[in-house]
Design a protein around this motif. Structure first.
Motif, PDB file in Angstrom:
ATOM      1  N   VAL A  52     -39.444-107.027  41.013  1.00 23.09           N
ATOM      2  CA  VAL A  52     -38.186-107.654  40.715  1.00 23.09           C
ATOM      3  C   VAL A  52     -37.699-108.492  41.698  1.00 23.09           C
ATOM      4  O   VAL A  52     -37.046-109.826  41.303  1.00 23.09           O
ATOM      5  CB  VAL A  52     -36.858-106.632  40.308  1.00 23.09           C
ATOM      6  CG1 VAL A  52     -36.039-107.321  40.045  1.00 23.09           C
ATOM      7  CG2 VAL A  52     -37.766-105.774  39.291  1.00 23.09           C
ATOM      8  N   LEU A  53     -37.999-108.269  43.054  1.00 23.64           N
ATOM      9  CA  LEU A  53     -37.407-108.996  44.060  1.00 23.64           C
ATOM     10  C   LEU A  53     -37.968-110.453  43.975  1.00 23.64           C
ATOM     11  O   LEU A  53     -37.469-111.568  44.684  1.00 23.64           O
ATOM     12  CB  LEU A  53     -37.685-108.597  45.501  1.00 23.64           C
ATOM     13  CG  LEU A  53     -37.084-106.906  45.529  1.00 23.64           C
ATOM     14  CD1 LEU A  53     -37.299-106.582  47.192  1.00 23.64           C
ATOM     15  CD2 LEU A  53     -35.422-106.887  45.282  1.00 23.64           C
ATOM     16  N   VAL A  54     -39.010-110.637  43.470  1.00 24.92           N
ATOM     17  CA  VAL A  54     -39.564-112.174  43.447  1.00 24.92           C
ATOM     18  C   VAL A  54     -39.451-112.769  42.104  1.00 24.92           C
ATOM     19  O   VAL A  54     -39.778-113.954  41.976  1.00 24.92           O
ATOM     20  CB  VAL A  54     -41.327-112.104  43.870  1.00 24.92           C
ATOM     21  CG1 VAL A  54     -41.326-111.924  45.250  1.00 24.92           C
ATOM     22  CG2 VAL A  54     -42.048-110.978  43.187  1.00 24.92           C
ATOM     23  N   SER A  55     -38.948-112.124  41.086  1.00 26.07           N
ATOM     24  CA  SER A  55     -38.988-112.642  39.738  1.00 26.07           C
ATOM     25  C   SER A  55     -37.473-113.295  39.693  1.00 26.07           C
ATOM     26  O   SER A  55     -37.357-113.992  38.671  1.00 26.07           O
ATOM     27  CB  SER A  55     -39.079-111.504  38.950  1.00 26.07           C
ATOM     28  OG  SER A  55     -37.859-110.542  38.781  1.00 26.07           O
ATOM     29  N   ARG A  56     -36.584-113.159  40.693  1.00 27.41           N
ATOM     30  CA  ARG A  56     -35.373-114.014  40.684  1.00 27.41           C
ATOM     31  C   ARG A  56     -34.441-113.512  39.473  1.00 27.41           C
ATOM     32  O   ARG A  56     -33.595-114.228  39.086  1.00 27.41           O
ATOM     33  CB  ARG A  56     -35.631-115.417  40.356  1.00 27.41           C
ATOM     34  CG  ARG A  56     -35.948-116.380  41.693  1.00 27.41           C
ATOM     35  CD  ARG A  56     -36.517-117.689  41.249  1.00 27.41           C
ATOM     36  NE  ARG A  56     -37.559-118.082  42.296  1.00 27.41           N
ATOM     37  CZ  ARG A  56     -36.971-118.507  43.289  1.00 27.41           C
ATOM     38  NH1 ARG A  56     -35.755-118.848  43.443  1.00 27.41           N
ATOM     39  NH2 ARG A  56     -37.899-118.884  44.321  1.00 27.41           N
ATOM     40  N   LYS A  57     -34.752-112.354  38.793  1.00 29.60           N
ATOM     41  CA  LYS A  57     -34.004-111.767  37.763  1.00 29.60           C
ATOM     42  C   LYS A  57     -33.821-110.689  38.176  1.00 29.60           C
ATOM     43  O   LYS A  57     -34.742-109.664  37.674  1.00 29.60           O
ATOM     44  CB  LYS A  57     -34.755-112.269  36.274  1.00 29.60           C
ATOM     45  CG  LYS A  57     -33.817-112.326  35.358  1.00 29.60           C
ATOM     46  CD  LYS A  57     -34.836-112.718  34.030  1.00 29.60           C
ATOM     47  CE  LYS A  57     -35.664-111.780  33.314  1.00 29.60           C
ATOM     48  NZ  LYS A  57     -36.437-111.903  32.181  1.00 29.60           N
TER      49      LYS A  57
END
Ligand SMILES: [Zn+2]
Length: 259
Positions: free
Chosen positions: A177-182
């Motif tokens: 989730v930390l790289v998905s920007r959402k």
């Protein structure tokens, strides 16, 4: 803090191999942990030597499709090609490593077994036929579920998580989730990821029926999550996770000092 209680666990690492795989291998070696690495064919094609190194360090390679499509929205012939091309590279890596492949393992991208991703919505009845067709295809390829120690998968509509030929999981670390920007489920930092692990395993310790059960954990091999990998593994261990590979999956020439 309540007393830690050990439970069996299997570490699975999706979307490998990456530029960060070698560092992760060292971190796992220092901790005596072996894992199952679900690889994308496109990444195996780019980093064939890393794939061989994973095997030679005593870990296991699994198939995670060629380039991570949604299996609920593609032709079955395309699905077959996604699996087959990746299988060829995994077989090649084992042959180069000089170690027999212990089992054919497969994990669907996005947790999409053919009826929709598990994160967005429950599987749709309309997809039941495709789910069956994909399972039949996996069996034809020879895929099997690992013999996990003490794992109880929850009941899920249309799926037989324990009996199907693909490999499911019981705990997703959600660090992706930390790289998905959402931000999702309130996860916006590594601290939040670690706090979620603490909360999950604290609840497990307090549940008499669940506390000794095994966990199949998912983390990812993205370059972008490199800094989260070791803290997550250490936090799981601190909470009692006793990592090992499923029975019969230790490489023949690897794992010196292991079982
Ligand atoms: Zn994936």
């Amino acid at each position: 803090m309540d007393a830690t209680r050990a439970f069996p666990a299997c570490l699975t690492i999706d979307d490998a191999p990456s530029e960060d795989t070698t560092r992760k291998l060292s971190a796992l070696e220092a901790r005596g942990i072996k894992a199952i690495w679900f690889c994308r064919g496109e990444y195996l094609d780019r980093r064939p030597d890393v794939a061989v190194a994973i095997i030679q360090k005593g870990h296991v390679l699994g198939n995670h499709s060629w380039n991570h499509p949604a299996f609920s929205s593609m032709r079955l012939s395309k699905a077959r090609a996604q699996i087959q091309r990746t299988e060829a590279l995994i077989d090649l890596a084992y042959s180069r490593a000089g170690i027999p492949r212990p089992a054919r393992l497969f994990r669907f991208p996005w947790g999409d077994k053919g009826a929709g991703t598990h994160l967005e919505r429950p599987p749709e009845p309309a997809g039941a036929e495709r789910v069956r067709a994909l399972q039949a295809m996996l069996r034809e390829f020879g895929f099997v579920q690992p013999a996990f120690d003490g794992v109880a998968f929850p009941p899920y509509p249309f799926y037989d998580l324990a009996g199907d030929a693909d490999t499911w999981f019981t705990f997703d670390a959600m660090e992706w989730v930390l790289v998905s920007r959402k931000p999702r489920d309130g996860i916006d930092s590594l601290d939040a990821v670690l706090a979620r692990i603490d909360a999950h395993l604290r609840a497990k310790r307090h549940d008499v029926e669940a506390r000794d059960r095994g966990e199949v954990v998912i983390v990812h091999d993205f370059e972008a999550t490199a800094r989260t990998f070791t803290p997550i593994v250490d936090r799981l261990v601190m909470n009692g996770a006793s990592f090992s590979l499923p029975h019969g999956m230790l490489g023949h020439r690897a794992g010196g000092g292991g079982r």
